[in-house]
Design an enzyme around this catalytic site. Sequence first.
Site, PDB file in Angstrom:
ATOM      1  N   CYS A 123       0.852  -1.180   0.000  1.00  0.00           N
ATOM      2  CA  CYS A 123       0.000   0.000   0.000  1.00  0.00           C
ATOM      3  C   CYS A 123       0.893   1.236   0.000  1.00  0.00           C
ATOM      4  CB  CYS A 123      -0.953   0.014   1.191  1.00  0.00           C
ATOM      5  SG  CYS A 123      -2.400   1.068   0.848  1.00  0.00           S
ATOM      6  N   CYS A 125      -0.178   4.238   1.719  1.00  0.00           N
ATOM      7  CA  CYS A 125      -0.559   5.217   2.749  1.00  0.00           C
ATOM      8  C   CYS A 125       0.537   5.492   3.777  1.00  0.00           C
ATOM      9  CB  CYS A 125      -1.861   4.794   3.435  1.00  0.00           C
ATOM     10  SG  CYS A 125      -1.877   3.111   4.066  1.00  0.00           S
ATOM     11  N   CYS A 133      -4.110   6.023   0.433  1.00  0.00           N
ATOM     12  CA  CYS A 133      -3.577   4.790  -0.139  1.00  0.00           C
ATOM     13  C   CYS A 133      -3.210   4.926  -1.616  1.00  0.00           C
ATOM     14  CB  CYS A 133      -4.570   3.645   0.053  1.00  0.00           C
ATOM     15  SG  CYS A 133      -4.997   3.360   1.787  1.00  0.00           S
ATOM     16  N   LYS A 202     -12.424  -5.137   1.691  1.00  0.00           N
ATOM     17  CA  LYS A 202     -11.895  -4.338   2.788  1.00  0.00           C
ATOM     18  C   LYS A 202     -12.847  -3.166   3.018  1.00  0.00           C
ATOM     19  CE  LYS A 202      -7.936  -1.591   4.245  1.00  0.00           C
ATOM     20  NZ  LYS A 202      -6.572  -1.160   3.938  1.00  0.00           N
ATOM     21  N   ARG A 224     -11.299   7.302   3.983  1.00  0.00           N
ATOM     22  CA  ARG A 224     -11.021   6.344   2.920  1.00  0.00           C
ATOM     23  C   ARG A 224     -12.303   5.810   2.261  1.00  0.00           C
ATOM     24  NH1 ARG A 224      -5.692   6.156   4.175  1.00  0.00           N
ATOM     25  NH2 ARG A 224      -4.924   5.104   6.045  1.00  0.00           N
ATOM     26  N   LYS A 255     -11.880  -8.123   5.631  1.00  0.00           N
ATOM     27  CA  LYS A 255     -11.314  -7.280   6.686  1.00  0.00           C
ATOM     28  C   LYS A 255     -12.263  -6.128   6.987  1.00  0.00           C
ATOM     29  CE  LYS A 255      -7.471  -4.179   7.319  1.00  0.00           C
ATOM     30  NZ  LYS A 255      -6.628  -3.304   6.601  1.00  0.00           N
TER      31      LYS A 255
HETATM   32  C1  PBG Z   1      -3.408   0.238   4.960  1.00  0.00           C
HETATM   33  C2  PBG Z   1      -3.914  -0.763   5.931  1.00  0.00           C
HETATM   34  C3  PBG Z   1      -4.766  -0.540   7.013  1.00  0.00           C
HETATM   35  C4  PBG Z   1      -4.872  -1.746   7.691  1.00  0.00           C
HETATM   36  C5  PBG Z   1      -4.103  -2.682   6.992  1.00  0.00           C
HETATM   37  N1  PBG Z   1      -3.532  -2.054   5.895  1.00  0.00           N
HETATM   38  C6  PBG Z   1      -5.401   0.706   7.508  1.00  0.00           C
HETATM   39  C7  PBG Z   1      -6.351   1.423   6.678  1.00  0.00           C
HETATM   40  O1  PBG Z   1      -6.797   1.003   5.611  1.00  0.00           O
HETATM   41  O2  PBG Z   1      -6.678   2.530   7.114  1.00  0.00           O
HETATM   42  C8  PBG Z   1      -5.643  -1.968   8.952  1.00  0.00           C
HETATM   43  C9  PBG Z   1      -5.137  -3.053   9.828  1.00  0.00           C
HETATM   44  C10 PBG Z   1      -5.633  -3.002  11.226  1.00  0.00           C
HETATM   45  O3  PBG Z   1      -6.440  -2.159  11.626  1.00  0.00           O
HETATM   46  O4  PBG Z   1      -5.177  -3.874  11.979  1.00  0.00           O
HETATM   47  N2  PBG Z   1      -4.011   0.252   3.736  1.00  0.00           N
HETATM   48 ZN    ZN Z   2      -3.287   2.063   2.593  1.00  0.00          ZN
END
Ligand code: PBG
Ligand code: ZN
Length: 332
Positions: A123, A125, A133, A202, A224, A255
């Site tokens: 990613c 970010c 991201c 996600k 996001r 997720k």
């Molecule tokens: C980044 C990413 C995130 C998580 C995994 N990869 C955060 C988001 O999308 O803001 C979250 C993982 C977690 O909360 O344990 N893209």
């Molecule tokens: Zn990200």
Amino acid sequence: MPSPAFPFHRPRRLRQSAALRRLVRETRLHADQLVLPLFIRPGRKQRHAVDSMPGVFQLSVDEAVREVSGAVAVGVNAVLLFGIPAKKDDRATGAYAKNGIVQKAVRALKNEFPELLVITDVCLCEYMSHGHCGIVSVTRGQGKVLNDPSLRLLARTAVSHAEAGADIVAPSDMMDGRVGAIRMALDGAGFSDTPIMSYAAKYASAYYGPFRDAADSAPKFGDRRSYQMDAANAEEALREVQLDLEEGADIVMVKPALAYLDILYRVKKTFGYPTAAYAVSGEYSMMKAAAANGWVDERAVIMESLLGMRRAGADIIITYAACDVARWLADG
Ligand code: PBG
Ligand code: ZN
């Protein structure tokens, strides 16, 4: 077949002893199914506690090697790497730098533990000054995440992870078309055997709060929701997963996990692919906080929730509690 009426049908018959319960148990947890996320930061001998996630640390590469030797010793054999770079910019340069933080960690870990499965989160970010991201363009003071231009950087990041020795790349950005872009780039660079585990469904979730402290990746403006999924939608998750599979994903992920067990169930049932559940930071922090107050039994609630993920269809569980869980499994 009509079921016999009481008292002939007695489910309790199979619950009379621990051995009997184990004999008829449908779902099992095993350390082989666990993935431990790690946050890698620059420097040496660095071990910074993440306040909102007791037991989780930002680790320099040497400390990550130590952490992993502990994990391997209890039977956890897969890690998921996140990087916290020294510098951020608006092109996420650190994400695909040959000597980027994740690339260094991958090389060190594969060197020390050749059998360890090293999965890298792909990613932008954590490497972007704005914390989104993808690439952001600003017009009239309004920031917008640009899907297609971001794909090139994501693909470049995935290839650089593979070059460093990553066993699996895991795109978590949720840009449309990124699995296909990454697959083509990997194949073109000679990594056609490197699998992709896509964060396929996600959701835009409040459960990521503690992670954004841990990875220092909170967006500086907006949220996001323009690229992550709406918590109200389930059919859309199936479409997202289908697209990722068509683009070449080998493993698909749902997720967060606990609030989305229905999605997990449907994804596994519909596609039958290897399916991962990510028990995210907020899920972990809530259980840790309640346990620290003596309100719930930490071991029992964590094991019960992971078992629920397995029951719903998860083949793989990504959890910050992986080492504790492996220890608990080992001592029965
Ligand atoms: C980044 C990413 C995130 C998580 C995994 N990869 C955060 C988001 O999308 O803001 C979250 C993982 C977690 O909360 O344990 N893209
Ligand atoms: Zn990200």
